[in-house]
Structures are given as C-alpha cells and as structure tokens.
Design a protein around this motif. Structure first.
Motif, PDB file in Angstrom:
ATOM      1  N   GLY A 164       0.795  -1.218   0.000  1.00 45.58           N
ATOM      2  CA  GLY A 164       0.000   0.000   0.000  1.00 45.58           C
ATOM      3  C   GLY A 164       0.829   1.270   0.000  1.00 45.58           C
ATOM      4  N   GLN A 165       2.005   1.239  -0.633  1.00 44.59           N
ATOM      5  CA  GLN A 165       2.882   2.405  -0.616  1.00 44.59           C
ATOM      6  C   GLN A 165       2.415   3.513  -1.552  1.00 44.59           C
ATOM      7  OE1 GLN A 165       7.009   1.334  -1.144  1.00 44.59           O
ATOM      8  NE2 GLN A 165       6.846  -0.441   0.201  1.00 44.59           N
ATOM      9  N   ALA A 166       1.518   3.189  -2.491  1.00 42.85           N
ATOM     10  CA  ALA A 166       1.063   4.191  -3.457  1.00 42.85           C
ATOM     11  C   ALA A 166       0.399   5.371  -2.769  1.00 42.85           C
ATOM     12  CB  ALA A 166       0.092   3.556  -4.447  1.00 42.85           C
ATOM     13  N   SER A 167      -0.435   5.091  -1.763  1.00 36.60           N
ATOM     14  CA  SER A 167      -1.129   6.148  -1.054  1.00 36.60           C
ATOM     15  C   SER A 167      -0.140   7.123  -0.425  1.00 36.60           C
ATOM     16  CB  SER A 167      -2.038   5.563   0.032  1.00 36.60           C
ATOM     17  OG  SER A 167      -2.982   4.682  -0.524  1.00 36.60           O
ATOM     18  N   GLY A 168       0.897   6.559   0.211  1.00 33.74           N
ATOM     19  CA  GLY A 168       1.896   7.402   0.854  1.00 33.74           C
ATOM     20  C   GLY A 168       2.663   8.237  -0.148  1.00 33.74           C
ATOM     21  N   SER A 169       2.946   7.665  -1.314  1.00 31.74           N
ATOM     22  CA  SER A 169       3.672   8.385  -2.349  1.00 31.74           C
ATOM     23  C   SER A 169       2.882   9.601  -2.829  1.00 31.74           C
ATOM     24  CB  SER A 169       3.963   7.455  -3.531  1.00 31.74           C
ATOM     25  OG  SER A 169       4.581   8.151  -4.584  1.00 31.74           O
ATOM     26  N   VAL A 170       1.575   9.406  -3.047  1.00 33.68           N
ATOM     27  CA  VAL A 170       0.739  10.516  -3.482  1.00 33.68           C
ATOM     28  C   VAL A 170       0.695  11.595  -2.409  1.00 33.68           C
ATOM     29  CG1 VAL A 170      -1.625  11.217  -4.017  1.00 33.68           C
ATOM     30  CG2 VAL A 170      -0.681   9.162  -5.050  1.00 33.68           C
ATOM     31  N   ARG A 171       0.549  11.177  -1.167  1.00 39.42           N
ATOM     32  CA  ARG A 171       0.525  12.144  -0.073  1.00 39.42           C
ATOM     33  C   ARG A 171       1.783  13.007  -0.072  1.00 39.42           C
ATOM     34  NH1 ARG A 171      -1.188   7.723   3.111  1.00 39.42           N
ATOM     35  NH2 ARG A 171      -3.361   7.836   3.775  1.00 39.42           N
ATOM     36  N   ARG A 172       2.935  12.344  -0.194  1.00 41.31           N
ATOM     37  CA  ARG A 172       4.193  13.087  -0.144  1.00 41.31           C
ATOM     38  C   ARG A 172       4.299  14.095  -1.275  1.00 41.31           C
ATOM     39  NH1 ARG A 172       5.889   7.973   1.464  1.00 41.31           N
ATOM     40  NH2 ARG A 172       6.487   7.363  -0.650  1.00 41.31           N
ATOM     41  N   ILE A 173       3.868  13.691  -2.474  1.00 35.12           N
ATOM     42  CA  ILE A 173       3.932  14.607  -3.617  1.00 35.12           C
ATOM     43  C   ILE A 173       3.055  15.839  -3.372  1.00 35.12           C
ATOM     44  CG2 ILE A 173       3.260  14.896  -6.042  1.00 35.12           C
ATOM     45  CD1 ILE A 173       4.174  12.016  -6.504  1.00 35.12           C
ATOM     46  N   LEU A 174       1.836  15.610  -2.881  1.00 38.98           N
ATOM     47  CA  LEU A 174       0.933  16.724  -2.640  1.00 38.98           C
ATOM     48  C   LEU A 174       1.415  17.598  -1.484  1.00 38.98           C
ATOM     49  CD1 LEU A 174      -2.531  14.970  -3.143  1.00 38.98           C
ATOM     50  CD2 LEU A 174      -1.221  16.337  -4.765  1.00 38.98           C
ATOM     51  N   GLN A 175       1.993  16.980  -0.476  1.00 36.78           N
ATOM     52  CA  GLN A 175       2.539  17.749   0.635  1.00 36.78           C
ATOM     53  C   GLN A 175       3.706  18.609   0.178  1.00 36.78           C
ATOM     54  OE1 GLN A 175       3.293  14.495   3.314  1.00 36.78           O
ATOM     55  NE2 GLN A 175       1.342  14.754   4.403  1.00 36.78           N
TER      56      GLN A 175
END
Length: 231
Positions: free
Chosen positions: A180-191
């Motif tokens: 489930g790392q995809a969710s975290g990756s998107v979060r980091r990009i938006l942050q």
C-alpha cells in the motif's frame, strides 16, 4: 464464458502485472477485447463514482455550460470512465490517451472521445496535449505502481484551466503494490506541492475496497487546493 471462467481469467491477468508499465501495456493489449466484459464481473464501480463526483463539483465560468467544457481521460483504457462521464451528464468534449494501442482501438469504436491516442504516461515523457486546456482531468484506477507514475501528477495539473479539477483514485493494496505504498507516495507529492507554496493539501482516506484512496484537486487562479475526499 461462465462467471467462474471470467474470475479465473481476471486472476490470471492480474497475476501477470508488474511494476513495469511497458510490460503491463503488453498484458492490456492481450485482454483489450474482453476488458469491458471482465470489468463487470468484479464490480468495477470507480468510473461511476468519479463521474458523479466530477459533475457535483464541476465549476462553470459565468455564461458557460457543461457542453462547452473539455475533459481529458488519462489512461482511458477502453473508455469506461468516459462512458461514465457521459452517463452522468458531461456533454462536453472528452479527449483521452492510454498506453495500450489495443485498448485505444476498442475505445475508439465507442466514439465517446473527441480524440483518443496511444501514449504511455512516464516522467520526462511530454504529454501530447497543450497546457491550460482542460476543465477536467480524470484518472480512473491507474495511479498505481506499474501504471501511471505519481510523478506525472504535476504534468496533469499543468493541463488544467484555472478553476479546473483533477480527480483520481489510488487503491490501497494491489498486486503491484502489496504494501500500500502508493497512497503514501501521493501524499508526499501533494505535501511537497503545499510546502512549495503551490497549494493546500487536505488528506482523507476513503473507506472503500473498490475505490481506495481518492483525490480531488481543484485549480484556481493563484493557488492550489488538494483534497482527498470521501465518496
């Protein structure tokens, strides 16, 4: 093909997917003609949800109508998301692209898109569309490893007109993303975008096995608001 045979076929297709987008394109090429039929088996409801939310949040400039709006269907596949947009009441022009040439051929036969082309979304691989062109950009179940890289988010945002919206979902757990790392990756990009002064990110996970994590992004004239929304 019976229900059990379809489920077995789906399992076989999914088992072949990898972290390599170029490899996955070959898999989708092989199953393009049966994709719509198979999608019904596992209750693929993401396109309808995205389309409904899009229509509820579409911001129309004064004096314009939905018919004058334009949308881009990213990783369009066989056109399922574009079909959902039309059913939901989006009467404007829809362009699209997909990495699979065979998927594009199937979508083209439906005559839903104004233009649909073969293109694989990758970092540093310029999109074949002009910037500030679209009122809506939708990405249905493709922002996952081995499909559309999260780094391409910036490219999709650049395609939006002021006031436009970007809608996409990220599955929590997939064959190519078991942790489930995809969710975290998107979060980091938006942050990171927020820290750079490009906007504000509000994160909220969607409690749905089918939809996973959904992101709604609205682009306004001088700042960005990025939302993970509940559906």
């Amino acid at each position: 093909m019976s229900q059990n045979e379809k489920e077995t076929r789906i399992s076989n297709i999914v088992s072949q997917l990898s972290l390599c987008a170029e490899h996955n394109v070959l898999i989708y090429d092989k199953c393009a003609r049966e994709y719509d039929d198979l999608a019904e088996v596992f209750g693929f409801d993401v396109p309808r949800r995205i389309a409904d939310y899009c229509m509820k949040n579409l911001s129309l400039p004064k004096g314009t109508t939905v018919k004058s709006c334009t949308a881009l269907d990213v990783a369009a596949g066989t056109g399922i998301t574009a079909e959902a947009l039309k059913k939901a009441g989006f009467t404007g022009a829809i362009d699209g692209f997909d990495g699979s040439s065979e998927m594009v051929k199937v979508a083209a036969t439906k005559q839903i898109h104004r233009t649909i082309v073969q293109h694989l979304a990758l970092p540093n691989h310029p999109l074949p569309f002009a910037g500030k062109t679209y009122d809506v950009v939708v990405i249905g179940s493709a922002m996952n490893p081995g499909h559309v890289p999260h780094e391409c988010l910036h490219d999709f945002l650049d395609l939006l007109k002021p006031g436009g919206i970007l809608l996409f979902n990220v599955s929590h757990l997939t064959t190519t993303d078991p942790d489930g790392q995809a969710s975290g990756s998107v979060r980091r990009i938006l942050q990171d975008m927020s820290k750079e002064g490009k906007g504000e990110c509000i994160l909220d996970e969607v409690n749905s096995l089918n939809l996973g994590l959904c992101c709604f992004i609205r682009l306004v004239v001088c700042w960005w608001s990025c939302y993970f929304i509940r559906i």
